[in-house]
Motif scaffolding. Structure first.
Motif, PDB file in Angstrom:
ATOM      1  N   GLN A   5     -40.160-127.412  87.930  1.00 10.28           N
ATOM      2  CA  GLN A   5     -39.128-127.990  87.062  1.00 10.28           C
ATOM      3  C   GLN A   5     -39.421-127.748  85.588  1.00 10.28           C
ATOM      4  OE1 GLN A   5     -38.185-132.068  88.263  1.00 10.28           O
ATOM      5  NE2 GLN A   5     -38.892-131.563  90.329  1.00 10.28           N
ATOM      6  N   SER A   7     -39.499-125.143  82.757  1.00 11.01           N
ATOM      7  CA  SER A   7     -38.778-123.865  82.686  1.00 11.01           C
ATOM      8  C   SER A   7     -39.683-122.692  82.317  1.00 11.01           C
ATOM      9  CB  SER A   7     -37.629-123.968  81.673  1.00 11.01           C
ATOM     10  OG  SER A   7     -38.143-124.151  80.379  1.00 11.01           O
ATOM     11  N   ALA A  12     -39.759-121.225  88.053  1.00  6.81           N
ATOM     12  CA  ALA A  12     -38.629-122.079  87.616  1.00  6.81           C
ATOM     13  C   ALA A  12     -37.278-121.409  87.826  1.00  6.81           C
ATOM     14  CB  ALA A  12     -38.805-122.454  86.147  1.00  6.81           C
ATOM     15  N   ALA A  16     -34.284-122.879  90.024  1.00  5.18           N
ATOM     16  CA  ALA A  16     -32.943-123.145  89.455  1.00  5.18           C
ATOM     17  C   ALA A  16     -31.859-122.393  90.228  1.00  5.18           C
ATOM     18  CB  ALA A  16     -32.921-122.729  87.992  1.00  5.18           C
TER      19      ALA A  16
END
Ligand SMILES: C/C(=C\COP(=O)(O)O)CCC[C@H](C)CCC[C@H](C)CCCC(C)C
Ligand code: CDP
Length: 188
Positions: A5, A7, A12, A16
């Motif tokens: 989580q 970025s 990540a 996402a």
């Protein structure tokens, strides 16, 4: 999992992309009628036919996945391309259907109102997204050349979208034109 989580972590972008990926699966399963989700079909199709999910909506989520993985937070290309597809092309439909009395000479199915709306809104969403990413320190940009470059990308994407989309769906042609033009003007 907590690392994903963040970025800046290597995984990540893939984490996402799970959201559009799961929606891609939903669209394929319902588009091929392996499952039946009438709410999904009615919400993203024009004629209420499941096979419609395998066209515009599917291309839309595939572009979301591609931009998340390929460009993530370090390139302006992805966010500008999504701004033009989600923001620009989206508003063109809404404004064009409502105010599109003056048609485009070379494509009577599209209107000046739709195209002008696409250019302006796509440009503004692009600048807004870039401002957000600069403010967060993800990228560094000089604003005067950036505004000029984004205006050029928005113009090219709007021009491409205004063409008759009998050959390539504009959920492919608009982001593709945005990606190519953004790469040419930003270089990364
Ligand atoms: C209706 C959709 C595409 C059809 O476009 P067009 O043919 O009318 O040009 C969109 C389909 C949406 C999909 C079912 C679910 C998308 C999930 C995604 C992660 C939501 C984030 C979108 C945001 C605007 C980036
Ligand atoms: N530049 C544009 C784009 C769409 N439109 C209007 O929006 C409708 C849907 O546009 P479209 O076929 O590009 O649909 P999407 O797949 O982009 O949502 C068109 O039939 C026009 O009525 C417009 O007037 N001008």
């Amino acid at each position: 999992m907590a690392d994903l989580q963040i970025s800046t972590s290597a995984g990540a972008r893939y984490f996402a992309s799970l959201v559009p990926s799961l929606n891609c699966l939903r669209l394929v399963l319902n588009g091929l009628s392996f499952t039946t989700d009438e709410g999904l079909t009615k919400s993203v199709s024009r004629l209420g036919k499941p096979e419609e999910l395998l066209k515009g909506p599917l291309y839309y989520v595939l572009v979301l996945i591609l931009c998340a993985i390929l460009f993530w937070r370090e390139s302006p290309i992805g966010m500008i391309s999504l701004a033009m597809m989600c923001g620009g092309d989206g508003i063109a439909d809404i404004m064009g259907r409502r105010f599109g009395s003056v048609k485009i000479p070379y494509n009577p199915e599209k209107s000046l109102a739709g195209s002008i709306s696409m250019f302006l809104f796509g440009f503004l969403v692009s600048i807004g997204m870039l401002y957000y990413f600069v403010a967060l320190g993800y990228i560094q940009l000089e604003w005067v050349p950036t505004v000029e470059r984004v205006a050029l990308v928005a113009f090219v994407a709007t021009l491409v979208e205004s063409l008759p989309n009998r050959i390539v769906d504009d959920n492919i042609s608009v982001p593709l034109a945005s990606m190519v033009t953004s790469f040419l003007v930003f270089g990364y």
